[in-house]
Scaffold this motif. Structure first.
Motif, PDB file in Angstrom:
ATOM      1  N   GLU A 229      43.241  55.432 123.572  1.00 36.13           N
ATOM      2  CA  GLU A 229      43.556  53.982 123.982  1.00 36.13           C
ATOM      3  C   GLU A 229      42.823  53.627 125.322  1.00 36.13           C
ATOM      4  N   PRO A 230      42.351  52.273 125.323  1.00 35.75           N
ATOM      5  CA  PRO A 230      41.499  51.755 126.377  1.00 35.75           C
ATOM      6  C   PRO A 230      42.398  51.824 127.435  1.00 35.75           C
ATOM      7  N   THR A 231      43.892  51.258 127.257  1.00 31.11           N
ATOM      8  CA  THR A 231      45.071  51.660 128.173  1.00 31.11           C
ATOM      9  C   THR A 231      46.056  52.327 127.227  1.00 31.11           C
ATOM     10  N   ALA A 232      46.521  53.358 127.540  1.00 37.19           N
ATOM     11  CA  ALA A 232      47.499  54.018 127.033  1.00 37.19           C
ATOM     12  C   ALA A 232      48.795  53.277 126.882  1.00 37.19           C
ATOM     13  N   GLY A 233      49.360  53.138 125.894  1.00 36.81           N
ATOM     14  CA  GLY A 233      50.525  51.955 125.751  1.00 36.81           C
ATOM     15  C   GLY A 233      51.751  52.326 125.289  1.00 36.81           C
ATOM     16  N   SER A 234      52.281  52.879 124.461  1.00 35.10           N
ATOM     17  CA  SER A 234      53.630  53.537 124.147  1.00 35.10           C
ATOM     18  C   SER A 234      53.830  54.430 125.075  1.00 35.10           C
ATOM     19  N   CYS A 235      53.054  55.252 125.678  1.00 38.40           N
ATOM     20  CA  CYS A 235      53.570  56.545 126.597  1.00 38.40           C
ATOM     21  C   CYS A 235      53.819  55.768 127.984  1.00 38.40           C
ATOM     22  N   GLY A 236      53.537  54.638 128.112  1.00 39.28           N
ATOM     23  CA  GLY A 236      53.907  54.144 129.611  1.00 39.28           C
ATOM     24  C   GLY A 236      53.012  53.402 130.168  1.00 39.28           C
ATOM     25  N   GLU A 389      58.782  52.512 135.782  1.00 37.22           N
ATOM     26  CA  GLU A 389      59.192  53.943 135.719  1.00 37.22           C
ATOM     27  C   GLU A 389      60.358  54.018 136.514  1.00 37.22           C
ATOM     28  N   VAL A 390      61.514  54.465 135.968  1.00 33.82           N
ATOM     29  CA  VAL A 390      62.740  54.787 136.766  1.00 33.82           C
ATOM     30  C   VAL A 390      62.757  56.234 136.972  1.00 33.82           C
ATOM     31  N   ALA A 391      63.895  56.670 137.974  1.00 31.99           N
ATOM     32  CA  ALA A 391      63.870  57.923 138.374  1.00 31.99           C
ATOM     33  C   ALA A 391      64.571  58.596 137.254  1.00 31.99           C
ATOM     34  N   HIS A 401      66.760  55.028 128.515  1.00 33.98           N
ATOM     35  CA  HIS A 401      67.391  54.813 126.956  1.00 33.98           C
ATOM     36  C   HIS A 401      68.464  54.181 127.500  1.00 33.98           C
ATOM     37  N   GLU A 402      69.305  54.433 128.571  1.00 29.77           N
ATOM     38  CA  GLU A 402      70.583  53.525 128.841  1.00 29.77           C
ATOM     39  C   GLU A 402      70.045  52.134 129.375  1.00 29.77           C
ATOM     40  N   ALA A 403      68.744  52.481 130.140  1.00 28.24           N
ATOM     41  CA  ALA A 403      68.672  50.803 130.737  1.00 28.24           C
ATOM     42  C   ALA A 403      68.057  50.164 129.688  1.00 28.24           C
ATOM     43  N   GLN A 404      67.688  50.344 128.420  1.00 24.70           N
ATOM     44  CA  GLN A 404      67.145  49.310 127.602  1.00 24.70           C
ATOM     45  C   GLN A 404      68.553  48.950 126.810  1.00 24.70           C
ATOM     46  N   LYS A 405      69.470  49.823 126.846  1.00 28.80           N
ATOM     47  CA  LYS A 405      70.886  49.324 126.034  1.00 28.80           C
ATOM     48  C   LYS A 405      71.257  48.263 127.008  1.00 28.80           C
ATOM     49  N   LYS A 415      61.125  48.199 125.115  1.00 29.18           N
ATOM     50  CA  LYS A 415      61.033  49.174 124.550  1.00 29.18           C
ATOM     51  C   LYS A 415      60.848  50.253 125.499  1.00 29.18           C
ATOM     52  N   SER A 416      61.568  51.496 125.524  1.00 25.33           N
ATOM     53  CA  SER A 416      61.411  52.463 126.450  1.00 25.33           C
ATOM     54  C   SER A 416      60.994  53.702 125.881  1.00 25.33           C
ATOM     55  N   THR A 417      60.080  54.375 126.920  1.00 24.76           N
ATOM     56  CA  THR A 417      59.478  55.580 126.420  1.00 24.76           C
ATOM     57  C   THR A 417      59.693  56.509 127.488  1.00 24.76           C
ATOM     58  N   GLY A 418      60.715  57.481 127.333  1.00 25.14           N
ATOM     59  CA  GLY A 418      61.184  58.420 128.586  1.00 25.14           C
ATOM     60  C   GLY A 418      61.843  57.487 129.471  1.00 25.14           C
ATOM     61  N   GLU A 419      61.236  57.489 130.788  1.00 27.89           N
ATOM     62  CA  GLU A 419      61.879  56.681 131.740  1.00 27.89           C
ATOM     63  C   GLU A 419      60.811  55.424 132.066  1.00 27.89           C
ATOM     64  N   SER A 420      59.841  55.197 131.203  1.00 25.45           N
ATOM     65  CA  SER A 420      59.177  53.994 131.321  1.00 25.45           C
ATOM     66  C   SER A 420      59.648  52.727 130.411  1.00 25.45           C
ATOM     67  N   LEU A 421      60.019  51.798 131.362  1.00 24.26           N
ATOM     68  CA  LEU A 421      60.337  50.659 130.542  1.00 24.26           C
ATOM     69  C   LEU A 421      59.053  49.719 130.240  1.00 24.26           C
ATOM     70  N   LEU A 422      58.717  49.334 128.888  1.00 24.97           N
ATOM     71  CA  LEU A 422      57.687  48.746 128.684  1.00 24.97           C
ATOM     72  C   LEU A 422      57.599  47.204 128.592  1.00 24.97           C
ATOM     73  N   ILE A 423      56.757  46.620 129.260  1.00 26.76           N
ATOM     74  CA  ILE A 423      56.734  44.893 129.223  1.00 26.76           C
ATOM     75  C   ILE A 423      55.796  44.511 128.699  1.00 26.76           C
TER      76      ILE A 423
END
Length: 448
Positions: A229-236, A389-391, A401-405, A415-423
């Protein structure tokens, strides 16, 4: 801007708890969701609306796909007209004008030379199709030994078995094994020294030399293609270090390896250019795309291929027979083509890609303003894509996951992947929408 008028649309009653059980939801904690469902009823422009009438700003373009905003009348009317005229055309041995017109429209945006388009139904299918094309073109060129594929850690290339093998996200692989043998992974580029960098980081170009090491270890003459991916997306949101993609291109050329850019997220303006290829000035041999191609209104994906690859495969085939034994029942479906053609009109008329480029600086600065929050461990951004990315607290991914809820409850979808909140907001976003997104993020993250 041509959005649908929802006035007079009757409300849809939310399903009862007992009606939620039959649907096996994808990439979702089914038991948790069915205890605490978070539903959408309708959408318009920059916003989703819940069954109880609450408004949520869409900070992730649905799932990176609704670049022109929700419920565009131009697209829905085009699909409606198409379904009344030609609802389905068999893609094997038959065709329809819309497919050829769309291919011609797409290559107005792809880099020079990538002017042959194969249609599929999703990003996952586009990746597996590109893998098949790579194997096939090497075979007809007398290099059938090229069976190895290279990808990266922290990569996402869809959920078909080829994409699972290429992917570098452990949870997508853990339950299914390797997927395919002969796939090896370069290191990712999320280096500690690149924390809080806006755009392309200075450090990490040397990580591209992992490919040179694989050429020495496995034999460059045995490698079919490199997928990145030119910029990796879903992983953060991992932007490429400066010079990194150029170095990959150089190593591929030296060893006769095909370079494939997975632009399912990066394509159609997300990087502030037509595709990541143009944003970063590196031309691959193939580009996979999907998502924003139809504004998410119809399932569709595509692979744009260098003409010389297409010519090699078709010229090697029989004069009156099939050259490439691959395709899908719904390849170039008339309704999907109609949606994509309407989207091409919107992109051109509304200068959607130019608007993304012009807004990207403001967007990046706004998102990076969150770095003062104690919970924030990193922020990465490029174009109109960012990750906060949150701690980690407790098990990995639990806090994200709690953050996106909580953000849903506060009026924001992402969308969140792990601790990364994607904007990744729709590209129609104005400064006021960016401010609203960042303000809601700040409110939730301040007490997370």
């Amino acid at each position: 801007m041509g959005h649908s008028d929802q006035a007079g649309t009757p409300p849809v009653a939310p399903p009862a708890q007992s009606q939620l059980q039959q649907f096996w939801m994808p990439f979702s904690p089914n038991k948790e969701f069915k205890r605490e469902p978070r539903l959408f009823e309708r959408a318009e422009g920059m916003y989703f609306y819940t069954p109880d009438g609450r408004q949520l700003i869409d900070a992730c373009a649905g799932l990176f796909c609704v670049a022109a905003g929700h419920c565009r009348r131009e697209i829905s009317e085009a699909v409606y007209r198409q379904l009344q005229t030609l609802d389905f055309a068999a893609p094997f041995l038959r065709g329809h004008a819309g497919a050829f017109e769309l291919a011609n429209r797409i290559v107005e945006y792809t880099p020079a030379g990538l002017n042959r388009v194969f249609f599929v139904n999703s990003g996952s299918e586009s990746v597996d199709t590109a893998m098949k094309i790579a194997l096939m073109v090497h075979r007809v060129r007398g290099q059938a030994q090229r069976q190895i594929f290279i990808s990266r850690e922290r990569a996402y290339h869809g959920v078909n078995m080829g994409g699972v093998a290429l992917g570098g996200m452990v949870n997508n692989r853990r339950a299914f094994g390797l997927g395919l043998a002969g796939v090896y992974h370069m290191r990712h580029t999320a280096l500690p020294e690149n924390r809080f960098v806006k755009g392309q980081p200075q450090s990490g170009v040397e990580l591209a030399d992992d490919l040179a090491r694989f050429c020495q270890l496995y034999g460059g003459e045995n490698i079919a293609a490199v997928f990145v991916e030119p910029t990796a997306g879903s992983c953060g949101c991992l932007p490429p270090p400066k010079g990194y993609l150029d170095r990959l291109r150089q190593i591929c050329d030296q060893n006769g390896i095909l370079l494939v850019f997975d632009e399912v997220i990066c394509g159609w303006g997300r990087m502030g250019a037509n595709f990541g290829a143009q944003a970063f000035g590196v031309t691959p041999d193939m580009i996979t795309m999907a998502k924003a191609l139809t504004n998410g209104a119809q399932p569709m994906g595509a692979v744009a291929v260098q003409q010389q690859i297409y010519d090699a495969i078709t010229d090697a085939g029989p004069e009156r027979g099939i050259e490439f034994f691959h395709g899908y029942t719904y390849s170039a479906h008339p309704a999907a083509c109609a949606a994509a053609l309407a989207m091409m009109d919107i992109i051109k008329k509304e200068r959607l890609i130019d608007r993304a480029r012009e807004m990207s600086s403001y967007f990046g600065e706004a998102v990076h303003s969150l770095r003062d929050l104690p919970v924030v461990q990193d922020i990465r951004s490029v174009g109109m894509l960012a990750a906060v990315e949150v701690a980690t607290v407790g098990s990995p991914g639990a806090r994200g996951h709690e953050a996106q809820k909580r953000l849903y409850d506060r009026g924001l979808h992402l969308k969140s992947t792990g601790e990364s909140l994607l904007i990744a907001p729709p590209l129609i976003a104005e400064k006021k929408h960016v401010d609203e997104i960042v303000d809601k993020l700040r409110e939730v993250l301040a007490v997370l």
